[in-house]
Design an enzyme around this catalytic site. Structure first.
Site, PDB file in Angstrom:
ATOM      1  CB  ALA A  81      -0.924   0.006   1.387  1.00  0.00           C
ATOM      2  CB  SER A  83       1.572   2.902   4.505  1.00  0.00           C
ATOM      3  OG  SER A  83       3.067   3.458   4.446  1.00  0.00           O
ATOM      4  CB  THR A  98      -0.800   1.363  -4.631  1.00  0.00           C
ATOM      5  OG1 THR A  98       0.174   1.589  -5.660  1.00  0.00           O
ATOM      6  CG2 THR A  98      -0.634   0.333  -3.496  1.00  0.00           C
ATOM      7  CB  THR A 132      -5.440   1.209   8.715  1.00  0.00           C
ATOM      8  OG1 THR A 132      -5.231   2.116   9.669  1.00  0.00           O
ATOM      9  CG2 THR A 132      -6.143   1.607   7.283  1.00  0.00           C
ATOM     10  CG  ASP A 133      -6.486   2.311  13.694  1.00  0.00           C
ATOM     11  OD1 ASP A 133      -6.096   2.785  12.865  1.00  0.00           O
ATOM     12  OD2 ASP A 133      -6.347   2.742  14.960  1.00  0.00           O
ATOM     13  CE  LYS A 162      -4.845  -0.522   3.969  1.00  0.00           C
ATOM     14  NZ  LYS A 162      -3.822  -1.534   3.537  1.00  0.00           N
ATOM     15  CG  ASN A 188       2.007  -1.836  13.235  1.00  0.00           C
ATOM     16  OD1 ASN A 188       2.272  -2.773  12.747  1.00  0.00           O
ATOM     17  ND2 ASN A 188       0.821  -1.656  13.561  1.00  0.00           N
ATOM     18  CG  LEU A 198       5.196  10.900  16.078  1.00  0.00           C
ATOM     19  CD1 LEU A 198       5.485  12.394  15.965  1.00  0.00           C
ATOM     20  CD2 LEU A 198       4.267  10.669  17.056  1.00  0.00           C
ATOM     21  CE1 TYR A 215       3.471  17.356  11.237  1.00  0.00           C
ATOM     22  CE2 TYR A 215       1.577  15.499  10.963  1.00  0.00           C
ATOM     23  CZ  TYR A 215       2.945  16.160  10.638  1.00  0.00           C
ATOM     24  OH  TYR A 215       3.570  15.603   9.497  1.00  0.00           O
ATOM     25  NE  ARG A 222      -2.944   9.161  14.864  1.00  0.00           N
ATOM     26  CZ  ARG A 222      -3.946  10.086  14.696  1.00  0.00           C
ATOM     27  NH1 ARG A 222      -4.461  10.371  15.747  1.00  0.00           N
ATOM     28  NH2 ARG A 222      -4.145  10.889  13.746  1.00  0.00           N
ATOM     29  CG  ASN A 257       0.388  12.605  18.250  1.00  0.00           C
ATOM     30  OD1 ASN A 257       0.259  11.310  18.151  1.00  0.00           O
ATOM     31  ND2 ASN A 257      -0.167  13.242  17.194  1.00  0.00           N
TER      32      ASN A 257
HETATM   33  P1  NAD Z   1       5.207   0.841   4.002  1.00  0.00           P
HETATM   34  O1  NAD Z   1       4.712   2.056   3.371  1.00  0.00           O
HETATM   35  O2  NAD Z   1       6.378   0.824   4.899  1.00  0.00           O
HETATM   36  O3  NAD Z   1       5.294  -0.110   2.744  1.00  0.00           O
HETATM   37  C1  NAD Z   1       4.539  -0.383   1.732  1.00  0.00           C
HETATM   38  C2  NAD Z   1       5.277  -1.469   0.834  1.00  0.00           C
HETATM   39  O4  NAD Z   1       4.468  -1.786  -0.451  1.00  0.00           O
HETATM   40  C3  NAD Z   1       6.501  -1.177   0.273  1.00  0.00           C
HETATM   41  O5  NAD Z   1       7.416  -1.988   0.289  1.00  0.00           O
HETATM   42  C4  NAD Z   1       6.067  -0.432  -1.263  1.00  0.00           C
HETATM   43  O6  NAD Z   1       7.448  -0.499  -2.028  1.00  0.00           O
HETATM   44  C5  NAD Z   1       5.116  -1.651  -1.337  1.00  0.00           C
HETATM   45  N1  NAD Z   1       4.111  -0.970  -2.498  1.00  0.00           N
HETATM   46  C6  NAD Z   1       3.515   0.111  -2.826  1.00  0.00           C
HETATM   47  N2  NAD Z   1       2.779   0.359  -3.973  1.00  0.00           N
HETATM   48  C7  NAD Z   1       2.868  -1.078  -4.284  1.00  0.00           C
HETATM   49  C8  NAD Z   1       2.486  -1.617  -5.744  1.00  0.00           C
HETATM   50  N3  NAD Z   1       1.938  -0.639  -6.359  1.00  0.00           N
HETATM   51  N4  NAD Z   1       2.841  -2.850  -6.062  1.00  0.00           N
HETATM   52  C9  NAD Z   1       3.551  -3.513  -4.997  1.00  0.00           C
HETATM   53  N5  NAD Z   1       3.955  -3.076  -4.025  1.00  0.00           N
HETATM   54  C10 NAD Z   1       4.030  -1.735  -3.832  1.00  0.00           C
HETATM   55  O7  NAD Z   1       3.733   0.524   4.893  1.00  0.00           O
HETATM   56  P2  NAD Z   1       3.713  -0.208   6.000  1.00  0.00           P
HETATM   57  O8  NAD Z   1       3.673   0.732   7.284  1.00  0.00           O
HETATM   58  O9  NAD Z   1       4.569  -1.537   6.167  1.00  0.00           O
HETATM   59  O10 NAD Z   1       2.257  -1.113   6.039  1.00  0.00           O
HETATM   60  C11 NAD Z   1       1.818  -2.044   5.386  1.00  0.00           C
HETATM   61  C12 NAD Z   1       0.188  -2.701   5.326  1.00  0.00           C
HETATM   62  O11 NAD Z   1      -0.026  -2.157   6.778  1.00  0.00           O
HETATM   63  C13 NAD Z   1      -0.520  -1.172   4.552  1.00  0.00           C
HETATM   64  O12 NAD Z   1      -1.303  -1.866   3.932  1.00  0.00           O
HETATM   65  C14 NAD Z   1      -0.903  -0.360   5.767  1.00  0.00           C
HETATM   66  O13 NAD Z   1      -1.918   0.347   5.344  1.00  0.00           O
HETATM   67  C15 NAD Z   1      -1.243  -1.278   6.877  1.00  0.00           C
HETATM   68  N6  NAD Z   1      -1.200  -0.745   8.157  1.00  0.00           N
HETATM   69  C16 NAD Z   1       0.039  -0.087   8.559  1.00  0.00           C
HETATM   70  C17 NAD Z   1       0.041   0.183   9.660  1.00  0.00           C
HETATM   71  C18 NAD Z   1       1.267   1.360  10.143  1.00  0.00           C
HETATM   72  O14 NAD Z   1       1.228   2.084  11.478  1.00  0.00           O
HETATM   73  N7  NAD Z   1       2.204   1.491   9.539  1.00  0.00           N
HETATM   74  C19 NAD Z   1      -1.225   0.095  10.724  1.00  0.00           C
HETATM   75  C20 NAD Z   1      -2.107  -0.420  10.187  1.00  0.00           C
HETATM   76  C21 NAD Z   1      -2.203  -1.070   8.845  1.00  0.00           C
HETATM   77  P1  TYD Z   2       2.041   9.194  11.544  1.00  0.00           P
HETATM   78  O1  TYD Z   2       3.218   8.409  12.208  1.00  0.00           O
HETATM   79  O2  TYD Z   2       1.971   9.832  10.454  1.00  0.00           O
HETATM   80  O3  TYD Z   2       0.737   8.198  11.501  1.00  0.00           O
HETATM   81  P2  TYD Z   2      -0.691   8.356  11.233  1.00  0.00           P
HETATM   82  O4  TYD Z   2      -0.885   9.643  10.825  1.00  0.00           O
HETATM   83  O5  TYD Z   2      -1.345   7.295  10.359  1.00  0.00           O
HETATM   84  O6  TYD Z   2      -1.427   8.279  12.631  1.00  0.00           O
HETATM   85  O7  TYD Z   2       1.494  10.179  12.651  1.00  0.00           O
HETATM   86  C1  TYD Z   2       1.282   9.772  13.895  1.00  0.00           C
HETATM   87  C2  TYD Z   2       0.776  11.071  14.664  1.00  0.00           C
HETATM   88  O8  TYD Z   2       1.764  11.973  14.933  1.00  0.00           O
HETATM   89  C3  TYD Z   2      -0.550  11.873  14.145  1.00  0.00           C
HETATM   90  O9  TYD Z   2      -1.442  12.072  15.028  1.00  0.00           O
HETATM   91  C4  TYD Z   2       0.304  12.949  13.456  1.00  0.00           C
HETATM   92  C5  TYD Z   2       1.458  13.094  14.201  1.00  0.00           C
HETATM   93  N1  TYD Z   2       2.743  13.831  13.646  1.00  0.00           N
HETATM   94  C6  TYD Z   2       3.380  14.735  14.129  1.00  0.00           C
HETATM   95  O10 TYD Z   2       2.901  15.293  15.214  1.00  0.00           O
HETATM   96  N2  TYD Z   2       4.535  15.165  13.671  1.00  0.00           N
HETATM   97  C7  TYD Z   2       5.120  14.502  12.690  1.00  0.00           C
HETATM   98  O11 TYD Z   2       6.206  14.898  12.099  1.00  0.00           O
HETATM   99  C8  TYD Z   2       4.417  13.350  12.090  1.00  0.00           C
HETATM  100  C9  TYD Z   2       5.137  12.611  11.010  1.00  0.00           C
HETATM  101  C10 TYD Z   2       3.157  13.193  12.742  1.00  0.00           C
END
Ligand code: NAD
Ligand code: TYD
Length: 354
Positions: A81, A83, A98, A132-133, A162, A188, A198, A215, A222, A257
């Site tokens: 995704a 993300s 994507t 995601t939530d 999503k 995560n 963050l 911000y 979160r 945050n």
């Molecule tokens: P990330 O951005 O670190 O990684 C995304 C990966 O997907 C990358 O390796 C990227 O190259 C690949 N990708 C992007 N577009 C693509 C495409 N068109 N085809 C093939 N590969 C592609 O994301 P993440 O933080 O590891 O999140 C993974 C999944 O978990 C996502 O679906 C996200 O919505 C979900 N999620 C993330 C969080 C979080 O806190 N990071 C929380 C809940 C759910």
């Molecule tokens: P982030 O890690 O981008 O995740 P999400 O927006 O998916 O929750 O941000 C986590 C929280 O931190 C969100 O409330 C936005 C805030 N934030 C900041 O305050 N400063 C920053 O530089 C970033 C990237 C996020």
């Protein structure tokens, strides 16, 4: 074997590393390698016979068809995704492509492949969608946490894309009987997270003597979950999840945050004190708020706990301590991303293999 899409990203690479440690079953990582995809995350398994990689875009229908027909997976786990919420605000197009069109392509290819499998394999096949939530929108302070029956109300282009992908997965189960399971997880944190989010951003900027941008007034909340706990939840959902169901995954760790940033600063003060003796807290800067910034996310994880027996192993304090230590021990990893050197590493390693 199983397929993992987006396995070079943060959660996908943690999932693959965890999987290879625990199972003797091959995994094919399908990843387009966007800016967020980093094969260096998987360096420790790159020569493991149970690890395979295909540089393929979810938008490449023929490429996906070729992969399923060649490798005949027993399960496909969709992590791929775009993300990052802030990027979705500046440029939503890639998120639509994507997250929505890409998931649609993967579902189409999976359905065609799955529908011609022999009965036994057809029955045991799984499509696991990682979501995601944020699809549930934003909570007020006194609202009950998100449950699986909370109506969808996404607020950012990221969460809307999503949500759309979740609906497609639901429809493919309901209409075609595709054996799907969806997980909706909170924020995560942990090793290998791209320093745009963050926690890794604050650790990196602190160590570099840069501003720590908060911000608004830092009061947004979160729920935080250590990435390996999320990976374990996904494995359980794959193994035991009921078909067509969604499972909320969260850490019961709601934090403002500002509390997160303060804890990182005071931990770094102990582990890596600044040369001038001042606290990292002095680097905090309040900046313009994110447009449409969701106030609060919180997860009721009772269903996955009760039905599948999942519980997080880490709390925020233990998980964050591990994470900070990892970033301190792996400054080269972050340095390579920030300087773009890891792209050179990719060219070096894969450039001559075509
Ligand atoms: P990330 O951005 O670190 O990684 C995304 C990966 O997907 C990358 O390796 C990227 O190259 C690949 N990708 C992007 N577009 C693509 C495409 N068109 N085809 C093939 N590969 C592609 O994301 P993440 O933080 O590891 O999140 C993974 C999944 O978990 C996502 O679906 C996200 O919505 C979900 N999620 C993330 C969080 C979080 O806190 N990071 C929380 C809940 C759910
Ligand atoms: P982030 O890690 O981008 O995740 P999400 O927006 O998916 O929750 O941000 C986590 C929280 O931190 C969100 O409330 C936005 C805030 N934030 C900041 O305050 N400063 C920053 O530089 C970033 C990237 C996020």
């Amino acid at each position: 074997m199983i397929f993992v899409t987006g396995g070079a990203g943060f959660i996908g690479s943690n999932f693959i590393l965890n999987w290879i440690k625990k199972h003797n079953e091959p995994v094919l990582n399908i990843d387009k390698l966007t800016y967020a995809g980093n094969l260096e995350n998987l360096k420790s398994v790159e020569n493991n016979p149970n690890y395979l990689f295909a540089k393929t875009d979810l938008l490449d229908l023929a490429g996906l068809e070729k992969l399923v027909n060649e490798h005949k997976p027993r399960a496909i786990l969709n992590f791929a995704a775009e993300s990052h919420v802030d990027r979705s605000i500046h440029g939503p197009g890639d998120f639509i492509q994507t997250n929505i069109v890409g998931t649609f392509n993967l579902l189409q290819v999976t359905k065609d492949y799955w529908s011609q499998l022999p009965d036994v394999e057809k029955k045991s096949f799984r499509f696991l969608h990682v979501s995601t939530d944020e699809v549930y929108g934003s909570l007020e302070l006194n609202d009950a946490p998100f449950s699986e029956t909370t109506p969808y109300a996404p607020n950012s282009p990221y969460s809307a894309s999503k949500a759309s992908s979740d609906h497609l997965v639901r429809a493919y189960h309901h209409t075609y009987g595709l054996p799907t399971v969806t997980t909706n997880c909170s924020n995560n944190y942990g090793p290998y997270q791209f320093p745009e989010k963050l926690i890794p951003l604050v650790i990196h900027n602190a160590l570099k003597g840069k501003d720590l941008p908060i911000y608004g007034d830092g009061s947004n909340i979160r729920d935080w979950l250590y990435v390996v706990d999320h990976c374990d939840a996904i494995e359980l959902a794959l193994e035991k999840g009921r078909l067509g169901e969604t499972y909320n995954v969260g850490g019961w760790n709601e934090k403002k945050n500002i509390e997160v940033v303060d804890t990182i600063c005071t931990t770094l003060d102990k582990l890596r004190p600044r040369a001038d003796g001042k606290s990292y807290l002095t680097q905090k800067v309040f900046v313009k708020d994110r447009p449409g910034h969701d106030k609060r996310y919180a997860i009721d994880a009772t269903k996955i706990e009760k039905e599948l027996g999942w519980k997080p192993a880490e709390n925020f304090e233990t998980g964050l301590a591990k994470t900070i230590k990892w970033y301190l021990d792996n400054e080269t990893w972050v340095g390579n991303i920030v300087s773009g050197n890891y792209r050179e590493w990719l060219d070096k390693n894969y450039g001559g293999r075509r």
